[in-house]
Design an enzyme around this catalytic site. Structure first.
Site, PDB file in Angstrom:
ATOM      1  N   CYS A   2    -114.954  42.863  -5.875  1.00 38.33           N
ATOM      2  CA  CYS A   2    -115.411  41.809  -6.796  1.00 38.33           C
ATOM      3  C   CYS A   2    -116.262  40.769  -6.064  1.00 38.33           C
ATOM      4  CB  CYS A   2    -114.294  41.043  -7.501  1.00 38.33           C
ATOM      5  SG  CYS A   2    -113.271  42.087  -8.561  1.00 38.33           S
ATOM      6  N   GLY A  28    -119.373  44.789  -7.199  1.00 37.84           N
ATOM      7  CA  GLY A  28    -118.677  45.245  -8.398  1.00 37.84           C
ATOM      8  C   GLY A  28    -119.651  45.475  -9.526  1.00 37.84           C
ATOM      9  N   ASN A  99    -111.207  37.420  -6.482  1.00 40.11           N
ATOM     10  CA  ASN A  99    -111.518  38.626  -5.735  1.00 40.11           C
ATOM     11  C   ASN A  99    -110.311  38.941  -4.867  1.00 40.11           C
ATOM     12  OD1 ASN A  99    -113.618  39.094  -2.786  1.00 40.11           O
ATOM     13  ND2 ASN A  99    -112.585  40.609  -4.011  1.00 40.11           N
ATOM     14  N   TYR A 244    -118.920  47.844   5.645  1.00 39.58           N
ATOM     15  CA  TYR A 244    -119.267  48.511   4.391  1.00 39.58           C
ATOM     16  C   TYR A 244    -119.631  47.573   3.243  1.00 39.58           C
ATOM     17  CZ  TYR A 244    -118.703  51.057   0.011  1.00 39.58           C
ATOM     18  OH  TYR A 244    -118.908  51.566  -1.237  1.00 39.58           O
ATOM     19  N   THR A 290    -126.223  51.479   3.452  1.00 37.90           N
ATOM     20  CA  THR A 290    -125.404  50.620   4.314  1.00 37.90           C
ATOM     21  C   THR A 290    -125.533  50.961   5.801  1.00 37.90           C
ATOM     22  OG1 THR A 290    -123.843  50.833   2.512  1.00 37.90           O
ATOM     23  CG2 THR A 290    -123.124  49.552   4.388  1.00 37.90           C
ATOM     24  N   ASP A 352    -122.968  57.696   8.556  1.00 36.68           N
ATOM     25  CA  ASP A 352    -122.446  57.070   7.328  1.00 36.68           C
ATOM     26  C   ASP A 352    -121.616  55.848   7.718  1.00 36.68           C
ATOM     27  OD1 ASP A 352    -122.078  56.624   4.665  1.00 36.68           O
ATOM     28  OD2 ASP A 352    -121.103  58.534   4.234  1.00 36.68           O
ATOM     29  N   ASP A 353    -121.442  54.913   6.743  1.00 36.31           N
ATOM     30  CA  ASP A 353    -120.708  53.687   7.073  1.00 36.31           C
ATOM     31  C   ASP A 353    -119.224  53.967   7.283  1.00 36.31           C
ATOM     32  OD1 ASP A 353    -119.627  53.546   4.264  1.00 36.31           O
ATOM     33  OD2 ASP A 353    -121.735  53.194   3.837  1.00 36.31           O
TER      34      ASP A 353
END
Ligand code: SF4
Length: 470
Positions: A2, A28, A99, A244, A290, A352-353
């Site tokens: 969030c 989000g 959040n 991330y 990312t 990749d993250d």
């Protein structure tokens, strides 16, 4: 996860909140909402399903107007995903957007229900509003924050508005989820709070500082500020934010996310040079977006060409925050498209993250092979995730984690890569450089009590089942 945002002192609060939401959209995509109020009151709320861009029209923003307000981008980590869970939550006088996750939500909720209280939703945010608002009316702002911090176990950052009085913000005692305060000078002087610094700067607020763990701040409609740490325990901000979740332009706890991601690439390069000097890599590619800064710095450190080998369909959301496995899998099929000329006949190192459930990784490895890669080496900038997160990232159950109870070789086999290289936890900790930072999903050491974790996990499983069926 969030995204949350709050402003006060604005001649057009709703417009600023809306712009802030669009810059927190990556946190989000399920729903969004704004609650805005004039200096003396008159709260107006508008919320809906989907992206902020699709929910709000020019007319809605004009009607919301306001001198102060709060806004929320929803990423479901509790509840069943229906419209009763969209935030901000309001009881008329007090509104909040939050959040995070409340671990002891199920037992607290049933205790309050036994006293005759009715809830409208399955969201822990509604419970937070209920406890905060009752206490606010009895003893004011700092008393209400104390009530929340004493009763609620979990990781949470909260912003809120009290009709005609002002806005507020606070963090949990460990400061697990981010929250940053900003100030705008000049004739349109005002204050703002946001999950990330990027949302402050686009609206003209300079990031003042990250709220301290356990800190509560109230900004009155006269712009007078009161703040103090109510309950402060060990500072344990989430390390996954750097790797991330946060936007690459953001700065958290004084540390630029971009620098961290560059550092991760360099550290992975050092590991590869030390352990597998003869890997024979032809090209380094990122899984967009990312991991791009890490992939660039990795390629530079290794002296290997960097290319864009996977193109993201920009109209598909981040698969990781799709609310169920069924939806995630169908979204993956249209999310990434390979560039064959970069891949065919090459030994490809793909960065990749992180690897959570392994769904995306398996698919990427297969895709690269289908398009002619000779070998596929997969590098993850986050170490193996072996434990659940109970603080607002949606892997609350260990059984959904591909690395839970497995060796790296097991995961490598399941994913189908020729070599799987993970970031080392110690190196990651050194790069971020914050003592006591939360790494619970890596090492199983949780900064809060976990007494109620099992009931929260069971509740989440039930909710997800209802979500899939619905
Ligand atoms: S458990 Fe992992 S994802 Fe959750 S708050 Fe801690 S570091 Fe972040």
């Amino acid at each position: 996860m969030c995204g949350i945002f709050a402003v006060i002192g604005s001649s057009q609060a709703a417009a600023e909140l809306y712009i802030g939401l669009t810059h927190l959209q990556h946190r989000g995509q399920d729903a969004a909402g704004i609650a805005a109020s004039d200096r003396s009151g008159g709260l107006r709320i508008f919320k809906g399903k989907g992206l902020a861009l699709d929910i709000f029209s020019e007319e809605t923003i004009r009607d919301l107007g306001g001198f102060m307000g709060i806004a929320h981008n929803r990423y479901p980590t509790a509840g069943v995903g229906d419209s009763t869970e969209y935030q901000p939550f309001s009881d008329g006088e007090v509104s909040i957007a939050f959040n995070g996750n409340i671990i002891n939500y199920p037992s607290l909720k049933s205790a309050i229900e036994q006293q005759g209280r009715k809830f409208c939703s399955s969201s822990d945010g509604e419970l937070l509003l209920c406890i905060f608002a009752d206490a606010y009316r009895k003893g004011g702002f700092f008393h209400a924050v104390r009530e929340v911090q004493e009763k609620l176990v979990g990781g949470y950052s909260v912003v809120g508005v009290v009709e005609g009085k002002g806005i507020f913000a606070f963090k949990d005692p460990n400061g697990i989820r981010p929250l940053i305060m900003g100030r705008r000078g000049g004739p349109d002087v005002g204050y703002a709070f946001a999950s990330e610094s990027i949302a402050l700067s686009v609206d003209g607020y300079n990031s003042l500082r990250d709220l301290r763990n356990g800190e509560a701040v109230f900004v009155g409609s006269d712009l007078k500020i009161e703040s103090k740490v109510i309950i402060g325990r060990d500072h344990a901000p989430c390390i996954f934010e750097y790797v991330y979740f946060s936007s690459v332009e953001s700065v958290l706890n004084g540390m630029p996310v971009y620098s961290v991601r560059r550092g991760l690439g360099k550290a992975l390069a050092n590991k590869v040079k030390e352990l597998w000097p003869d890997m024979g890599i032809d090209v380094v590619i990122p899984v967009p977006d990312t991991s791009r800064p890490a992939a660039v710095s990795l390629a530079q450190s290794l002296g290997v060409p960097y290319e864009e080998g996977l193109v993201k369909n920009r109209y598909i959301g981040r698969t990781f925050i799709m609310p169920s496995q069924k939806i995630r899998e169908s979204a993956l099929k249209v999310k990434l498209k390979p560039i064959e000329s970069v891949i065919r006949g090459k030994n490809v190192m793909v960065v990749d993250d992180s690897i959570v459930r392994g769904t995306t990784s398996r698919r990427i490895v297969r895709l690269l092979r289908d398009f002619g890669a000779r070998k596929v080496f997969l590098l993850s900038t986050f170490p193996p995730i072996r434990h659940p997160c109970v603080y607002g990232i949606d892997f609350t159950n260990e059984n959904e984690l591909i690395a839970h109870g497995k060796t790296i070789d097991d995961v490598e086999r399941e994913i189908g890569a020729d070599r799987l290289v993970y970031m080392d936890p110690d190196a990651l900790g050194r790069i971020v450089g914050i003592n006591g930072i939360c790494m619970a999903c890596l090492n199983g050491i949780y900064p809060t009590s976990m007494d109620h974790a099992r009931e929260m996990q069971e509740q989440r499983l039930k909710d997800k089942g209802r979500m899939v069926e619905g």
